[in-house]
Design an enzyme around this catalytic site. Structure first.
Site, mmCIF file in Angstrom:
data_model
loop_
_atom_site.group_PDB
_atom_site.id
_atom_site.type_symbol
_atom_site.label_atom_id
_atom_site.label_comp_id
_atom_site.label_asym_id
_atom_site.label_seq_id
_atom_site.Cartn_x
_atom_site.Cartn_y
_atom_site.Cartn_z
ATOM 1 C CG HIS A 1 -7.120 1.819 -10.133
ATOM 2 N ND1 HIS A 1 -5.634 1.502 -9.730
ATOM 3 C CD2 HIS A 1 -7.439 1.434 -8.811
ATOM 4 C CE1 HIS A 1 -5.551 1.465 -8.435
ATOM 5 N NE2 HIS A 1 -6.283 1.169 -7.408
ATOM 6 C CD GLU B 1 -8.303 1.859 -4.564
ATOM 7 O OE1 GLU B 1 -8.171 1.302 -3.808
ATOM 8 O OE2 GLU B 1 -6.937 1.491 -5.174
ATOM 9 C CG ASP C 1 -0.165 -1.945 -7.633
ATOM 10 O OD1 ASP C 1 0.124 -0.892 -8.723
ATOM 11 O OD2 ASP C 1 -1.717 -1.944 -7.686
ATOM 12 C CB SER C 2 0.775 1.520 -5.770
ATOM 13 O OG SER C 2 -0.286 1.936 -5.934
ATOM 14 C CB CYS D 1 -3.390 4.128 -14.522
ATOM 15 S SG CYS D 1 -4.033 3.705 -12.185
ATOM 16 C CB CYS E 1 1.931 -0.007 -10.092
ATOM 17 S SG CYS E 1 1.898 1.869 -9.569
#
Lengths: 252, 252
Positions: free
Chosen positions: A184, A150, A7-8, A182, A70
Site C-alpha cells: 500500500h 484504502e 495479494d491479500s 507494504c 504482499c
C-alpha cells in the site's frame, strides 16, 4: 509467459503497475483475497493457509510463475508455497533486500523498514539486510497507513499526525533509505520520502521487476502485457481500485 | 440460558461487557471471526456467507439465542440468519433504534449515525429512525475509527485529526444524540460525546441488553455469567483483547 500475482487485497496493484510498465510478461493474472483482507493483522498459520489456497486457485490458470505481491504473505508463507508449487514462487521481501543491496552502496547507511504488524514481527527484512552487511536498521510497524491508503487519505492532517505518531523520534536520525515494506505504501512514497528529507525509497513493485530480471532472466520482450483481475469478494470494487491506482501512482 | 455472541472480530466484546454486567445469561459463548475481520469494508454477499457459517459454528454448542454483535453483520445478514436459525436471532441495529426511541423524546432531535462503510451504506438506522418519527438524521461512514481503536489509539493528534476530518462540518449542527453504529466505537464514547458538546451516545451493548429485556423478557436472574471465547484465528490474541477491553471500557 503468464504470471500469477497474488495479494491479500488491492495493495499488490502497486506491484502490478511496475510489472505492466516493464512488459516482461505476456499475461498477468491478479488475484486479490478481498474477502479476507487484510493479512497484516493476522497470525502466521492463517496467512499460510490463505496463501496455499491462492496457489490452488492459480492452478486453474496454468501460470509460469507466482509473484507474492504482499509483504505479510511473503514474510510467512513463501517457504510453504515453494514446498508445494511446481513453478517458481517469488516474494517481495527477497527482492526488496536485493534492491537495497544494489541501490545503497554505503553499508553504514541508516535504513528504515516500515510495514504491517505481521511483516515487522517476522523480522525478515532486518535479518536479510544484516546478512548483506547493513547494520543500521530500524524497523517499525505502521499499520494505520494501510487503512489511510484504502480510504484514499494521501494528504492532510490525519496523514501528518500519523507520520508524527510513528516517525517523530526518527526525524533527527538521518534516515538514508526507507523500505516501503507494504504494497500500500507506494501511494504515500513521495510524502514519506519528503518527511525524511528526500530519503531514497525502496518500492516492492520496482524491486520485483529488477529481481525477476536479474535472478530469473526475464526482460522486456512484449509490446504490452494483458491483465485480468480476480477477487474473492466484490471483483467490481477491485477493478475500480485498479483503474484508479494504476493511473495515479508513480510512473517511472 | 446460553447466548451465542457473534462478531467479525474483537468489536463485539463491547457488547459482551454490557451482557456480563447485566447477568441475563448463565453462559455466553463469544465467537470472533478474526481470520476474516473486518466485515465493514466487505460486500453484502460475503457478509451473509460468513454469518451463515458462524451460525453453523454455534450449532455445536446448543445456544438459546444468537446475538449478532456487529453492526455490519446485523445490517446485511439478519434476515438470512433468521430464515435458517431455529433460535431467536437479534442484531444491534433494531436494538439501537429502540434505544433511541426510548431515550430521545423530542422527534426533532438532531441524530448522528456513525458506522462502517457497509453499515452506513445499508441505510438501516436511518430508515428505522424515520419509521419511528425522527426526521433529522445525518449518517456518516467513519471507517478509520475502527483501526484506530484496534491500534489502541484512543486519544491524541491522530484521533483529533480524524474527528475533524469526519465531523468538522457538523460541529455547528447541534447534534443531540449519536448512534455508535459500530461495536468498536464505545471505546471512543467519551471522546465522541465531548466533541459534540456532551451529546447523548447510543451504545450497541447497552441497547441490546434493553432490547432483550423488553422484547424477549430476559432479566438479571443469575449471580454471574460464565464466558468462553472462540476465534477463527489467533484465539490467544482475542482473549488478550477481551481482558484489556472488558476491564477498561465504561462501567455503567
Amino acid at each position: 509467459m503468464k504470471a500469477g500475482v497474488f495479494d491479500s487485497g488491492v495493495g499488490g496493484l502497486t506491484v502490478v503497475k511496475s510489472l505492466l510498465q516493464h512488459k516482461i510478461f505476456k499475461d498477468i493474472l491478479y488475484y486479490g483475497d478481498t474477502a479476507r483482507v487484510p493479512y497484516g493483522t493476522k497470525d502466521k498459520n492463517t496467512i499460510i493457509r490463505y496463501c496455499l489456497e491462492a496457489l490452488e486457485y492459480f492452478e486453474n490458470y496454468d501460470i509460469d510463475i507466482l509473484i507474492v505481491a504482499c509483504n505479510s504473505a511473503s514474510a510467512y508463507a513463501l517457504d510453504e508455497l515453494k514446498k508445494v508449487a511446481n513453478i517458481p514462487v517469488v516474494g517481495v521481501i527477497q527482492s526488496g533486500i536485493l534492491a537495497v543491496k544494489k541501490t545503497i552502496k554505503n553499508k553504514d547507511a541508516n535504513i528504515l523498514v516500515i510495514g504491517t504488524n505481521a511483516t515487522i514481527k517476522s523480522n525478515l527484512y532486518e535479518i536479510g539486510l544484516k546478512n548483506n552487511g547493513f547494520s543500521n536498521i530500524i524497523s517499525i510497524a505502521t499499520p494505520l497507513l494501510v487503512p489511510l491508503v484504502e480510504e484514499n487519505i494521501l494528504d492532510g492532517q490525519i496523514l501528518k499526525a500519523t507520520f508524527d505518531h510513528y516517525f517523530k523520534d526518527l526525524k533527527d536520525k538521518n534516515i538514508d533509505a526507507i523500505i516501503l515494506g507494504c504494497t500500500h505504501f507506494p501511494l504515500l512514497e513521495e510524502k514519506i520520502s519528503d518527511y525524511f528529507n528526500q530519503a531514497i525509497t525502496i518500492h516492492s513493485g520496482d524491486a520485483i521487476v529488477e529481481y525477476l530480471k536479474s535472478e530469473y532472466n526475464y526482460d522486456t520482450i512484449y509490446d504490452k502485457s494483458n491483465i485480468q483481475f480476480f477477487a474473492s469478494s466484490d471483483p467490481k470494487n477491485l477493478k475500480a481500485t485498479a483503474k484508479r491506482w494504476i493511473e495515479n501512482i508513480r510512473i517511472i
